[in-house]
Design a protein around this motif. Structure first.
Motif, PDB file in Angstrom:
ATOM      1  N   ARG A   1      -1.998  -7.197  -9.733  1.00 41.00           N
ATOM      2  CA  ARG A   1      -2.818  -6.078 -10.198  1.00 41.00           C
ATOM      3  C   ARG A   1      -2.609  -5.848 -11.697  1.00 41.00           C
ATOM      4  O   ARG A   1      -3.560  -5.718 -12.456  1.00 41.00           O
TER       5      ARG A   1
ATOM      6  N   ARG B   1      -6.635  -1.112  -6.993  1.00 43.87           N
ATOM      7  CA  ARG B   1      -5.764  -0.530  -5.965  1.00 43.87           C
ATOM      8  C   ARG B   1      -5.552  -1.510  -4.815  1.00 43.87           C
ATOM      9  O   ARG B   1      -4.445  -1.627  -4.290  1.00 43.87           O
TER      10      ARG B   1
ATOM     11  N   SER C   1      -2.026  -3.169  -3.676  1.00 37.47           N
ATOM     12  CA  SER C   1      -1.474  -3.073  -2.326  1.00 37.47           C
ATOM     13  C   SER C   1      -1.094  -4.449  -1.780  1.00 37.47           C
ATOM     14  O   SER C   1      -0.337  -4.550  -0.833  1.00 37.47           O
TER      15      SER C   1
ATOM     16  N   ARG D   1       0.859  -1.180   0.000  1.00 40.52           N
ATOM     17  CA  ARG D   1       0.000   0.000   0.000  1.00 40.52           C
ATOM     18  C   ARG D   1       0.895   1.229   0.000  1.00 40.52           C
ATOM     19  O   ARG D   1       1.981   1.227   0.559  1.00 40.52           O
TER      20      ARG D   1
ATOM     21  N   ARG E   1     -11.763   1.237   0.658  1.00 39.65           N
ATOM     22  CA  ARG E   1     -11.887   0.431  -0.561  1.00 39.65           C
ATOM     23  C   ARG E   1     -12.497  -0.930  -0.258  1.00 39.65           C
ATOM     24  O   ARG E   1     -13.373  -1.405  -0.984  1.00 39.65           O
TER      25      ARG E   1
ATOM     26  N   ASN F   1     -11.517   0.577 -10.006  1.00 33.75           N
ATOM     27  CA  ASN F   1     -10.269   1.166  -9.512  1.00 33.75           C
ATOM     28  C   ASN F   1      -9.993   0.758  -8.068  1.00 33.75           C
ATOM     29  O   ASN F   1      -8.839   0.511  -7.709  1.00 33.75           O
TER      30      ASN F   1
END
Length: 89
Positions: A71, A61, A65, A18, A30, A57
């Motif tokens: 990702r 994200r 992290s 992160r 999130r 998104n």
């Protein structure tokens, strides 16, 4: 206090990559938004008002992290933005 203990002992390790989120509030937000979306989907609620791009998104994200490589792989395979652009009914 217990949230800080949980963050210090577990969540930091779960999300080692992160960035700019030292207290975990961004990560927690999130996770909460994606959990709410999952609940809506599982209860077959209408998703017409869901900001698909923002939730996509959020997911990317969170993945980043955990693992930037994962990702990037998922982002390359995802068709969410493309399908959303066509606004299917």
């Amino acid at each position: 206090k217990s949230r800080k203990i949980l963050w210090d002992n577990a969540v930091k390790r779960a999300f080692p990559h992160r960035s700019n989120d030292p207290d975990g509030h961004g990560t927690a937000g999130r996770v909460a938004r994606l959990h709410a979306l999952r609940n809506r989907v599982s209860h077959m609620e209408p998703l017409i008002q869901v900001n698909v791009v923002s939730r996509h998104n959020d997911a990317l994200r969170l993945l980043g992290s955990i693992s930037p490589e994962t990702r990037d792989w998922c982002s390359g395979l995802s068709r969410v933005i493309e399908v959303n652009r066509t606004k299917p009914v």
